[in-house]
Structure formats: structure tokens, C-alpha cells
Design a protein around this motif. Structure first.
Motif, PDB file in Angstrom:
ATOM      1  N   ALA A  43       0.809  -1.223   0.000  1.00  0.00           N
ATOM      2  CA  ALA A  43       0.000   0.000   0.000  1.00  0.00           C
ATOM      3  C   ALA A  43       0.839   1.269   0.000  1.00  0.00           C
ATOM      4  CB  ALA A  43      -0.920  -0.003   1.214  1.00  0.00           C
ATOM      5  N   PHE A  44       2.122   1.178   0.250  1.00  0.00           N
ATOM      6  CA  PHE A  44       2.943   2.376   0.397  1.00  0.00           C
ATOM      7  C   PHE A  44       2.975   3.222  -0.877  1.00  0.00           C
ATOM      8  CE2 PHE A  44       7.066   4.550   0.176  1.00  0.00           C
ATOM      9  CZ  PHE A  44       6.941   5.353   1.296  1.00  0.00           C
ATOM     10  N   THR A  45       3.293   2.632  -1.997  1.00  0.00           N
ATOM     11  CA  THR A  45       3.379   3.385  -3.251  1.00  0.00           C
ATOM     12  C   THR A  45       2.017   3.936  -3.651  1.00  0.00           C
ATOM     13  OG1 THR A  45       5.212   2.008  -3.959  1.00  0.00           O
ATOM     14  CG2 THR A  45       4.112   3.264  -5.654  1.00  0.00           C
ATOM     15  N   ALA A  46       0.970   3.157  -3.461  1.00  0.00           N
ATOM     16  CA  ALA A  46      -0.371   3.633  -3.796  1.00  0.00           C
ATOM     17  C   ALA A  46      -0.748   4.837  -2.934  1.00  0.00           C
ATOM     18  CB  ALA A  46      -1.384   2.514  -3.625  1.00  0.00           C
ATOM     19  N   MET A  47      -0.382   4.804  -1.670  1.00  0.00           N
ATOM     20  CA  MET A  47      -0.683   5.941  -0.785  1.00  0.00           C
ATOM     21  C   MET A  47       0.099   7.180  -1.206  1.00  0.00           C
ATOM     22  SD  MET A  47      -3.034   4.976   1.145  1.00  0.00           S
ATOM     23  CE  MET A  47      -3.092   6.322   2.285  1.00  0.00           C
ATOM     24  N   VAL A  48       1.341   7.017  -1.614  1.00  0.00           N
ATOM     25  CA  VAL A  48       2.135   8.150  -2.089  1.00  0.00           C
ATOM     26  C   VAL A  48       1.498   8.749  -3.341  1.00  0.00           C
ATOM     27  CG1 VAL A  48       4.356   8.794  -3.085  1.00  0.00           C
ATOM     28  CG2 VAL A  48       4.284   7.398  -1.034  1.00  0.00           C
ATOM     29  N   ILE A  49       1.024   7.909  -4.244  1.00  0.00           N
ATOM     30  CA  ILE A  49       0.380   8.394  -5.468  1.00  0.00           C
ATOM     31  C   ILE A  49      -0.921   9.118  -5.134  1.00  0.00           C
ATOM     32  CG2 ILE A  49      -0.774   7.645  -7.588  1.00  0.00           C
ATOM     33  CD1 ILE A  49       1.377   5.479  -7.819  1.00  0.00           C
ATOM     34  N   ILE A  50      -1.700   8.572  -4.208  1.00  0.00           N
ATOM     35  CA  ILE A  50      -2.958   9.212  -3.825  1.00  0.00           C
ATOM     36  C   ILE A  50      -2.689  10.585  -3.215  1.00  0.00           C
ATOM     37  CG2 ILE A  50      -4.897   9.083  -2.206  1.00  0.00           C
ATOM     38  CD1 ILE A  50      -4.945   6.060  -2.735  1.00  0.00           C
ATOM     39  N   VAL A  51      -1.716  10.674  -2.316  1.00  0.00           N
ATOM     40  CA  VAL A  51      -1.394  11.961  -1.704  1.00  0.00           C
ATOM     41  C   VAL A  51      -0.899  12.955  -2.752  1.00  0.00           C
ATOM     42  CG1 VAL A  51       0.211  13.090  -0.100  1.00  0.00           C
ATOM     43  CG2 VAL A  51      -0.969  11.008   0.590  1.00  0.00           C
ATOM     44  N   LEU A  71       0.153   5.356 -15.188  1.00  0.00           N
ATOM     45  CA  LEU A  71       0.042   5.235 -13.734  1.00  0.00           C
ATOM     46  C   LEU A  71       0.757   3.987 -13.244  1.00  0.00           C
ATOM     47  CD1 LEU A  71      -1.283   6.217 -11.055  1.00  0.00           C
ATOM     48  CD2 LEU A  71      -3.190   4.721 -11.631  1.00  0.00           C
ATOM     49  N   TRP A  72       0.547   2.873 -13.951  1.00  0.00           N
ATOM     50  CA  TRP A  72       1.173   1.613 -13.556  1.00  0.00           C
ATOM     51  C   TRP A  72       2.690   1.691 -13.681  1.00  0.00           C
ATOM     52  CZ3 TRP A  72       3.890  -2.571 -15.526  1.00  0.00           C
ATOM     53  CH2 TRP A  72       3.788  -3.742 -14.798  1.00  0.00           C
ATOM     54  N   LYS A  73       3.162   2.313 -14.754  1.00  0.00           N
ATOM     55  CA  LYS A  73       4.605   2.420 -14.972  1.00  0.00           C
ATOM     56  C   LYS A  73       5.259   3.297 -13.913  1.00  0.00           C
ATOM     57  CE  LYS A  73       8.067   3.596 -18.368  1.00  0.00           C
ATOM     58  NZ  LYS A  73       8.351   4.187 -19.667  1.00  0.00           N
ATOM     59  N   SER A  74       4.629   4.419 -13.574  1.00  0.00           N
ATOM     60  CA  SER A  74       5.223   5.291 -12.554  1.00  0.00           C
ATOM     61  C   SER A  74       5.216   4.620 -11.178  1.00  0.00           C
ATOM     62  CB  SER A  74       4.487   6.625 -12.497  1.00  0.00           C
ATOM     63  OG  SER A  74       3.167   6.453 -12.031  1.00  0.00           O
ATOM     64  N   ALA A  75       4.200   3.833 -10.886  1.00  0.00           N
ATOM     65  CA  ALA A  75       4.155   3.129  -9.603  1.00  0.00           C
ATOM     66  C   ALA A  75       5.204   2.023  -9.552  1.00  0.00           C
ATOM     67  CB  ALA A  75       2.761   2.548  -9.377  1.00  0.00           C
ATOM     68  N   GLU A 110       8.078   1.902 -11.073  1.00  0.00           N
ATOM     69  CA  GLU A 110       9.466   2.366 -11.033  1.00  0.00           C
ATOM     70  C   GLU A 110      10.008   2.328  -9.613  1.00  0.00           C
ATOM     71  OE1 GLU A 110       9.329   6.187 -12.870  1.00  0.00           O
ATOM     72  OE2 GLU A 110       9.363   5.357 -14.893  1.00  0.00           O
ATOM     73  N   SER A 111       9.248   2.849  -8.674  1.00  0.00           N
ATOM     74  CA  SER A 111       9.717   2.819  -7.280  1.00  0.00           C
ATOM     75  C   SER A 111       9.620   1.421  -6.695  1.00  0.00           C
ATOM     76  CB  SER A 111       8.910   3.805  -6.431  1.00  0.00           C
ATOM     77  OG  SER A 111       7.558   3.406  -6.380  1.00  0.00           O
ATOM     78  N   MET A 112       8.611   0.686  -7.109  1.00  0.00           N
ATOM     79  CA  MET A 112       8.422  -0.654  -6.551  1.00  0.00           C
ATOM     80  C   MET A 112       9.536  -1.598  -6.966  1.00  0.00           C
ATOM     81  SD  MET A 112       6.791  -2.782  -4.741  1.00  0.00           S
ATOM     82  CE  MET A 112       5.346  -1.870  -4.342  1.00  0.00           C
ATOM     83  N   ALA A 113       9.856  -1.631  -8.226  1.00  0.00           N
ATOM     84  CA  ALA A 113      10.826  -2.605  -8.731  1.00  0.00           C
ATOM     85  C   ALA A 113      12.247  -2.283  -8.298  1.00  0.00           C
ATOM     86  CB  ALA A 113      10.752  -2.680 -10.252  1.00  0.00           C
ATOM     87  N   ILE A 114      12.539  -1.013  -8.108  1.00  0.00           N
ATOM     88  CA  ILE A 114      13.908  -0.635  -7.749  1.00  0.00           C
ATOM     89  C   ILE A 114      14.161  -0.757  -6.257  1.00  0.00           C
ATOM     90  CG2 ILE A 114      15.491   1.330  -7.662  1.00  0.00           C
ATOM     91  CD1 ILE A 114      14.315   2.205 -10.340  1.00  0.00           C
ATOM     92  N   PHE A 115      13.193  -0.365  -5.450  1.00  0.00           N
ATOM     93  CA  PHE A 115      13.456  -0.270  -4.014  1.00  0.00           C
ATOM     94  C   PHE A 115      12.595  -1.201  -3.166  1.00  0.00           C
ATOM     95  CE2 PHE A 115      12.652   1.896   0.098  1.00  0.00           C
ATOM     96  CZ  PHE A 115      13.912   1.741   0.629  1.00  0.00           C
TER      97      PHE A 115
END
Length: 167
Positions: A29-37, A59-63, A65-70
């Protein structure tokens, strides 16, 4: 095979009493919450973004990017250490090794629990991306995005992340 199933069930029960479940939920949920904020802060551009072509893919690609790297590698490392440290924390390796199961069955059961947790993580992450794309628009009365959701594209890309042979 019966020994493996019982071993998997016991490892799954051990996982329930640790922070591993919260790691899966909060990490997904972390990345989704950052996108929502971020969308709530820049709510003036929500209407234009919703009608843009390839809204869901961007939207999926931007989410991812952070997920796959970190987050995904960090989550896998933390989940692996949590599952394997359960016996060390309780000093119960001696009890585990007195059960009538081989080291291979114990290893496969722990590995299976970690893989199922990663699958849950990816599933919850995709649900979070969908909610991030829809929820912020609903709060400000913006129409649902015009483009249909490319479920197959999301499924194939997530499958390729989980199992590289899907590429």
C-alpha cells in the motif's frame, strides 16, 4: 507430499504471529498511498489526467518504477529474514529438527511461504494501483478514467516480475 503440506501449514501459522503479514500489506500500500497523496495535492490536474490516453499504463509504470527498484527487493529480503528468524527468536530450531521431516521439506515449506507472501504482495500492490487511479478522482468528483483498464497487460507485467519465464 503429505509431510510437505503439514510443514507448509505450520510455517503459514508461524507467519501469522509475526510482522510478515503487516509487511506485505503496508509495503504493497505504500506506493499507492504516495500516489494518492500526490494526486490530492495536485487535484487541479485530475480531470485532464483522467481523459489522457494510456492513463492506466502511465500510472502503472510510474508506480512500478519505485516498486521494482526499491520496495520489492527490500520486501523480499525482509520477508526472507522474518520467516527464517522465527525459529531463532523463539529458540525452537531444536524442536523443529526433532519433527519427522527432512531438511529439504523444511526448506521448501519456508520457501513456499515466502513465495506466496510475494504473490500476495504483488496482488495487493495491483489493487492499490487501481485504487490510486480511481480514489482521488472520486474524492473531487472527477469522472472515472475514460480508457479501459488493460488487465492483461498488468497481469503479464506482474507475472514477468514474479516469474521471469513469463516474459
Amino acid at each position: 507430499m503429505n509431510t510437505y503440506i503439514h510443514s507448509f501449514q505450520s510455517e503459514w501459522l508461524k507467519r501469522k504471529r509475526s510482522l510478515a503479514s503487516w509487511l506485505v500489506i503496508c509495503g504493497a500500500a505504500f506506493t499507492a498511498m504516495v500516489i494518492i497523496v500526490a494526486k490530492l495535492v495536485r487535484h487541479s490536474s485530475l480531470a485532464a489526467a483522467g481523459v489522457a490516453p494510456k492513463y492506466w499504463e502511465s500510472l502503472w509504470k510510474s508506480a512500478w518504477e519505485s516498486m521494482a527498484i526499491f520496495l520489492l527487493p527490500l520486501g523480499a529480503i525482509l520477508a526472507s529474514s522474518l520467516i527464517t528468524q522465527l525459529e531463532y527468536k523463539n529458540n525452537s530450531w531444536k524442536l523443529l529438527h526433532t519433527t519427522p521431516q527432512s531438511y529439504g521439506v523444511i526448506f521448501l515449506a519456508k520457501l513456499s511461504v515466502i513465495l506466496v507472501m510475494m504473490l500476495q504482495f504483488l496482488l495487493f500492490f495491483n489493487i492499490g494501483i487501481y485504487l490510486a487511479g480511481v480514489l482521488s478522482g472520486l474524492l473531487f468528483g472527477v469522472a472515472y478514467p475514460a480508457e479501459p483498464i488493460p488487465y492483461l497487460h498488468f497481469l503479464l507485467k506482474t507475472g514477468a516480475t514474479y516469474w521471469p519465464a513469463c516474459r
